[in-house]
Design a protein around this motif. Structure first.
Motif, PDB file in Angstrom:
ATOM      1  N   ILE A 203       0.839  -1.206   0.000  1.00  0.00           N
ATOM      2  CA  ILE A 203       0.000   0.000   0.000  1.00  0.00           C
ATOM      3  C   ILE A 203       0.879   1.263   0.000  1.00  0.00           C
ATOM      4  O   ILE A 203       1.987   1.241   0.527  1.00  0.00           O
ATOM      5  N   PRO A 204       0.365   2.353  -0.590  1.00  0.00           N
ATOM      6  CA  PRO A 204       1.178   3.578  -0.673  1.00  0.00           C
ATOM      7  C   PRO A 204       1.558   4.149   0.693  1.00  0.00           C
ATOM      8  O   PRO A 204       2.574   4.840   0.801  1.00  0.00           O
ATOM      9  N   GLU A 205       0.779   3.845   1.732  1.00  0.00           N
ATOM     10  CA  GLU A 205       1.085   4.394   3.066  1.00  0.00           C
ATOM     11  C   GLU A 205       2.450   3.954   3.586  1.00  0.00           C
ATOM     12  O   GLU A 205       2.944   4.494   4.590  1.00  0.00           O
ATOM     13  N   ILE A 206       3.072   2.979   2.937  1.00  0.00           N
ATOM     14  CA  ILE A 206       4.435   2.580   3.334  1.00  0.00           C
ATOM     15  C   ILE A 206       5.360   3.796   3.332  1.00  0.00           C
ATOM     16  O   ILE A 206       6.287   3.894   4.130  1.00  0.00           O
ATOM     17  N   GLU A 207       5.070   4.762   2.442  1.00  0.00           N
ATOM     18  CA  GLU A 207       5.880   5.985   2.405  1.00  0.00           C
ATOM     19  C   GLU A 207       5.938   6.684   3.751  1.00  0.00           C
ATOM     20  O   GLU A 207       6.907   7.368   4.060  1.00  0.00           O
ATOM     21  N   ASN A 208       4.892   6.508   4.570  1.00  0.00           N
ATOM     22  CA  ASN A 208       4.852   7.191   5.875  1.00  0.00           C
ATOM     23  C   ASN A 208       5.959   6.745   6.823  1.00  0.00           C
ATOM     24  O   ASN A 208       6.232   7.418   7.811  1.00  0.00           O
ATOM     25  N   ILE A 209       6.544   5.586   6.576  1.00  0.00           N
ATOM     26  CA  ILE A 209       7.588   5.129   7.502  1.00  0.00           C
ATOM     27  C   ILE A 209       8.968   5.044   6.818  1.00  0.00           C
ATOM     28  O   ILE A 209       9.905   4.492   7.365  1.00  0.00           O
ATOM     29  N   ARG A 210       9.041   5.629   5.614  1.00  0.00           N
ATOM     30  CA  ARG A 210      10.335   5.584   4.911  1.00  0.00           C
ATOM     31  C   ARG A 210      11.285   6.687   5.388  1.00  0.00           C
ATOM     32  O   ARG A 210      10.840   7.778   5.718  1.00  0.00           O
ATOM     33  N   GLY A 211      12.587   6.394   5.358  1.00  0.00           N
ATOM     34  CA  GLY A 211      13.625   7.407   5.606  1.00  0.00           C
ATOM     35  C   GLY A 211      14.860   7.031   4.814  1.00  0.00           C
ATOM     36  O   GLY A 211      14.931   5.925   4.250  1.00  0.00           O
ATOM     37  N   ASN A 212      15.857   7.936   4.756  1.00  0.00           N
ATOM     38  CA  ASN A 212      17.162   7.650   4.132  1.00  0.00           C
ATOM     39  C   ASN A 212      17.062   7.022   2.748  1.00  0.00           C
ATOM     40  O   ASN A 212      17.486   5.894   2.527  1.00  0.00           O
ATOM     41  N   GLN A 213      16.562   7.791   1.819  1.00  0.00           N
ATOM     42  CA  GLN A 213      16.439   7.247   0.460  1.00  0.00           C
ATOM     43  C   GLN A 213      17.792   7.147  -0.246  1.00  0.00           C
ATOM     44  O   GLN A 213      18.610   8.065  -0.151  1.00  0.00           O
ATOM     45  N   VAL A 214      18.019   6.051  -0.931  1.00  0.00           N
ATOM     46  CA  VAL A 214      19.230   5.884  -1.749  1.00  0.00           C
ATOM     47  C   VAL A 214      18.766   5.470  -3.146  1.00  0.00           C
ATOM     48  O   VAL A 214      17.938   4.573  -3.279  1.00  0.00           O
ATOM     49  N   ILE A 215      19.284   6.158  -4.171  1.00  0.00           N
ATOM     50  CA  ILE A 215      18.842   5.834  -5.544  1.00  0.00           C
ATOM     51  C   ILE A 215      20.039   5.577  -6.455  1.00  0.00           C
ATOM     52  O   ILE A 215      21.005   6.352  -6.445  1.00  0.00           O
ATOM     53  N   TYR A 216      19.978   4.511  -7.210  1.00  0.00           N
ATOM     54  CA  TYR A 216      20.972   4.242  -8.259  1.00  0.00           C
ATOM     55  C   TYR A 216      20.234   3.979  -9.567  1.00  0.00           C
ATOM     56  O   TYR A 216      19.093   3.503  -9.552  1.00  0.00           O
ATOM     57  N   GLU A 217      20.911   4.253 -10.673  1.00  0.00           N
ATOM     58  CA  GLU A 217      20.324   3.904 -11.975  1.00  0.00           C
ATOM     59  C   GLU A 217      21.355   3.246 -12.865  1.00  0.00           C
ATOM     60  O   GLU A 217      22.545   3.557 -12.777  1.00  0.00           O
ATOM     61  N   ASN A 218      20.875   2.353 -13.714  1.00  0.00           N
ATOM     62  CA  ASN A 218      21.718   1.718 -14.735  1.00  0.00           C
ATOM     63  C   ASN A 218      23.035   1.160 -14.221  1.00  0.00           C
ATOM     64  O   ASN A 218      24.111   1.547 -14.668  1.00  0.00           O
ATOM     65  N   LEU A 219      22.912   0.264 -13.261  1.00  0.00           N
ATOM     66  CA  LEU A 219      24.098  -0.416 -12.741  1.00  0.00           C
ATOM     67  C   LEU A 219      24.238  -1.766 -13.450  1.00  0.00           C
ATOM     68  O   LEU A 219      23.238  -2.452 -13.655  1.00  0.00           O
ATOM     69  N   ILE A 220      25.447  -2.109 -13.803  1.00  0.00           N
ATOM     70  CA  ILE A 220      25.674  -3.439 -14.392  1.00  0.00           C
ATOM     71  C   ILE A 220      26.134  -4.382 -13.284  1.00  0.00           C
ATOM     72  O   ILE A 220      27.011  -4.044 -12.495  1.00  0.00           O
ATOM     73  N   VAL A 221      25.528  -5.563 -13.234  1.00  0.00           N
ATOM     74  CA  VAL A 221      25.914  -6.564 -12.242  1.00  0.00           C
ATOM     75  C   VAL A 221      26.459  -7.794 -12.958  1.00  0.00           C
ATOM     76  O   VAL A 221      25.826  -8.321 -13.859  1.00  0.00           O
ATOM     77  N   GLU A 222      27.649  -8.201 -12.550  1.00  0.00           N
ATOM     78  CA  GLU A 222      28.186  -9.484 -13.013  1.00  0.00           C
ATOM     79  C   GLU A 222      29.008 -10.062 -11.864  1.00  0.00           C
ATOM     80  O   GLU A 222      29.730  -9.322 -11.207  1.00  0.00           O
ATOM     81  N   GLY A 223      28.863 -11.341 -11.615  1.00  0.00           N
ATOM     82  CA  GLY A 223      29.476 -11.900 -10.400  1.00  0.00           C
ATOM     83  C   GLY A 223      28.645 -11.461  -9.202  1.00  0.00           C
ATOM     84  O   GLY A 223      27.414 -11.429  -9.279  1.00  0.00           O
ATOM     85  N   GLU A 224      29.323 -11.050  -8.109  1.00  0.00           N
ATOM     86  CA  GLU A 224      28.584 -10.663  -6.901  1.00  0.00           C
ATOM     87  C   GLU A 224      29.009  -9.263  -6.483  1.00  0.00           C
ATOM     88  O   GLU A 224      30.204  -9.016  -6.285  1.00  0.00           O
ATOM     89  N   VAL A 225      28.066  -8.333  -6.360  1.00  0.00           N
ATOM     90  CA  VAL A 225      28.432  -6.950  -6.001  1.00  0.00           C
ATOM     91  C   VAL A 225      27.516  -6.364  -4.939  1.00  0.00           C
ATOM     92  O   VAL A 225      26.341  -6.722  -4.845  1.00  0.00           O
ATOM     93  N   ALA A 226      28.104  -5.436  -4.154  1.00  0.00           N
ATOM     94  CA  ALA A 226      27.330  -4.691  -3.152  1.00  0.00           C
ATOM     95  C   ALA A 226      27.362  -3.227  -3.557  1.00  0.00           C
ATOM     96  O   ALA A 226      28.283  -2.788  -4.246  1.00  0.00           O
ATOM     97  N   PHE A 227      26.344  -2.480  -3.152  1.00  0.00           N
ATOM     98  CA  PHE A 227      26.328  -1.052  -3.451  1.00  0.00           C
ATOM     99  C   PHE A 227      26.286  -0.258  -2.161  1.00  0.00           C
ATOM    100  O   PHE A 227      25.567  -0.637  -1.222  1.00  0.00           O
ATOM    101  N   LYS A 228      27.040   0.834  -2.164  1.00  0.00           N
ATOM    102  CA  LYS A 228      27.174   1.670  -0.975  1.00  0.00           C
ATOM    103  C   LYS A 228      25.808   2.097  -0.448  1.00  0.00           C
ATOM    104  O   LYS A 228      24.946   2.530  -1.218  1.00  0.00           O
ATOM    105  N   GLU A 229      25.637   1.948   0.858  1.00  0.00           N
ATOM    106  CA  GLU A 229      24.412   2.342   1.571  1.00  0.00           C
ATOM    107  C   GLU A 229      23.192   1.483   1.257  1.00  0.00           C
ATOM    108  O   GLU A 229      22.080   1.815   1.646  1.00  0.00           O
ATOM    109  N   VAL A 230      23.396   0.433   0.497  1.00  0.00           N
ATOM    110  CA  VAL A 230      22.277  -0.500   0.275  1.00  0.00           C
ATOM    111  C   VAL A 230      22.497  -1.702   1.186  1.00  0.00           C
ATOM    112  O   VAL A 230      23.120  -2.694   0.809  1.00  0.00           O
TER     113      VAL A 230
END
Ligand code: FRU
Length: 503
Positions: free
Chosen positions: A343-370
């Motif tokens: 449900i959209p109300e989930i936004e009410n408890i969200r904080g600290n947004q992190v956004i990435y776009e167009n990442l290539i994954v091969e093998g095993e990778v972690a992303f900062k702050e995720v």
């Protein structure tokens, strides 16, 4: 209308004392959930009495307030204005009368003349055998303030199961609704030959009920008992949601002890018979049972289920609590299938947004702050040339502990694997999923000891409890060939449950 009160009030006060005294200790447990409803202490199972009433959502639940195991059932109670931020209220029902002495079993809620009514099953054991030595009756309780409930003097309002090929004792979980000039109620039942079925009753005034018909009945691999039925309308189609016990596994389906799902159909309100189609699962994970729905002022059909399964190992029992509710999910009918959406109300408890776009994954990778243990991930993964890709969640430093979500392009199967997840029961569950434009869309909700995965906009959902170490918080993406995360969003989700204060 007269009500019974004394013993009931005493039993509630005593039970409240028990949970409040234990609560602080229980809340130290690192597996305590941040934004899912759980008891202040001790046992919970089914959601009950889910209703939008006078501008607030009320949710009750099967509750044993004296131990982390199932026992004589009470009804716990929480409420919310946005379905995400919940406040605990006093226990609503206690097994105080002769007709419900061994438990106030599952049931539902309805408003009448401005008051809030609960309709539930009174359970009494008549001997040692829990399968054969029982008496179940249907009862009502009423409240003017939606906090304190009194049982009706007229109880039980349905005294015994009707005649016919209807088991006389397994007869429970009333779900009540109003349609035109009548109240209707469905009950879970089985035949004398152990086939699940549901019974439909009708009433003018909510107090005196008349049996109409066996509304639906299992054929083939459809279980020996249907628990917790719920009938409602979605896009002018009737939906029957129920929890059949004892389906045998078929391919990747029905691997939990009991199932929860739905059929679509047409209810004939004159005969009481529901013509319906095939059974579909509502969740392909490990921990999802006895779902119940309500409709709100926006006309949304919202469903919540017990995020556990009978006879499952529940490591939190060692910390004196057990069980939780799933996130509320909005049900949408699209192309003849039900989708369950966050449900959209989930936004009410969200904080600290992190956004990435167009990442290539091969093998095993972690992303900062995720990373983390209480968060939401919203990710679109374009398979490109990859044949297997996915995520490892709640991973520890050595990489040996994790929960895996993996998609296999060739078989079109999504796998939820909790064999390396930490403590707890382990296991693997699978769901058939088609990529859309070669892309998989996942919304993943991680809480301290749970994972819910909404796949392709709620077309499939997989839910499971997991019990990792507290500091297993890494998230890794993996792929056997270059795949592309076209969008990756992460939010931390805040603590959103308010417990009752110790006085
Ligand atoms: C479903 C159920 C219901 C019953 C309740 C008892 O999980 O077995 O049929 O009313 O739990 O706690």
């Amino acid at each position: 209308m007269e009500t019974n009160t004394n013993n009931h009030k005493e039993q509630i006060a005593k039970a409240m004392q028990s949970v409040i005294t234990e609560h602080e200790k229980v809340n130290q447990d690192p597996w305590r959930l941040n934004y899912h409803v759980a008891t202040p202490a001790f046992w919970m199972n089914d959601p009950n009495g889910f209703i939008y009433y006078k501008g607030e959502y009320h949710l009750f639940y099967q509750h044993h307030p004296y131990s982390p195991e199932w026992g004589p059932m009470f009804w716990g109670h929480v409420k919310s204005t946005d379905l995400m931020q919940w406040t605990h209220l006093p226990i609503a029902l206690a097994p105080s009368e002769d007709y419900d002495a061994d438990g106030c079993f599952s049931g539902s809620a309805i408003e009448k003349d401005g008051n809030l009514y609960l309709m539930y099953t009174g359970n009494v054991w008549t001997g040692e055998n829990r399968d054969t030595d029982l008496k179940q009756v249907q009862c009502l309780a009423v409240s003017e303030d939606a906090i304190h409930f009194d049982k009706l003097k007229e109880n039980p309002v349905i005294l015994e199961a009707p005649e016919g090929n209807i088991h006389p004792y397994h007869f429970r979980d009333p779900k009540v609704w109003k349609h035109n000039d009548y109240y209707y109620c469905v009950l879970g039942s089985k035949t004398n030959e152990e086939t699940g079925q549901i019974l439909l009753y009708r009433s003018r005034d909510l107090f005196s009920w008349k049996f109409m018909a066996v509304s639906a009945k299992g054929e083939g691999n459809f279980g020996y008992m249907w628990e917790c039925p719920d009938i409602f309308t979605l896009e002018e189609q009737e939906v029957l949601v129920m929890s059949p016990q004892g389906l045998t596994p078929e391919g990747d389906k029905y691997h939990n002890l009991h199932q929860a799902g739905y059929v679509l159909g047409k209810l004939n309100y004159d005969t009481g018979v529901l013509q319906h189609g095939e059974f579909e699962m509502l969740d392909y994970g490990f921990d999802f049972y006895a779902p119940q729905t309500t409709i709100d002022d926006q006309g949304r059909r919202i469903m919540i289920a017990w995020m556990a399964m009978w006879e499952s190992e529940m490591p939190e029992q060692n910390q004196n609590w057990a069980g939780a509710m799933t996130l509320p999910r909005q049900l949408i009918l699209e192309n003849g299938k039900i989708k369950s959406k966050p449900i959209p109300e989930i936004e009410n408890i969200r904080g600290n947004q992190v956004i990435y776009e167009n990442l290539i994954v091969e093998g095993e990778v972690a992303f900062k702050e995720v990373d983390g243990n209480s968060l939401e991930l919203d990710v679109y993964i374009n398979a490109n040339e990859a044949s297997q890709f996915g995520l490892k969640l709640r991973m520890n430093e050595t990489g040996e502990q994790y929960t895996e979500l993996k998609y296999d392009v060739n078989s079109g199967v999504m796998t939820f694997d909790r064999n390396q997840a930490g403590s707890g029961p382990g296991g693997v569950r699978k769901a058939p999923v088609q990529l859309i434009n070669n892309t998989l869309h996942l919304r993943i909700f991680i809480d301290k000891s749970s994972v819910e995965v909404f796949i392709n906009d709620g077309e499939k959902v997989m839910t499971g409890r997991i019990y990792p170490d507290e500091n297993s918080t890494s998230i890794r993406f993996f792929s056997d060939g270059p795949c592309q995360l076209t969008h990756l969003k992460k939010w931390d989700l805040k603590h959103s449950i308010t417990y009752m204060e110790k006085k």
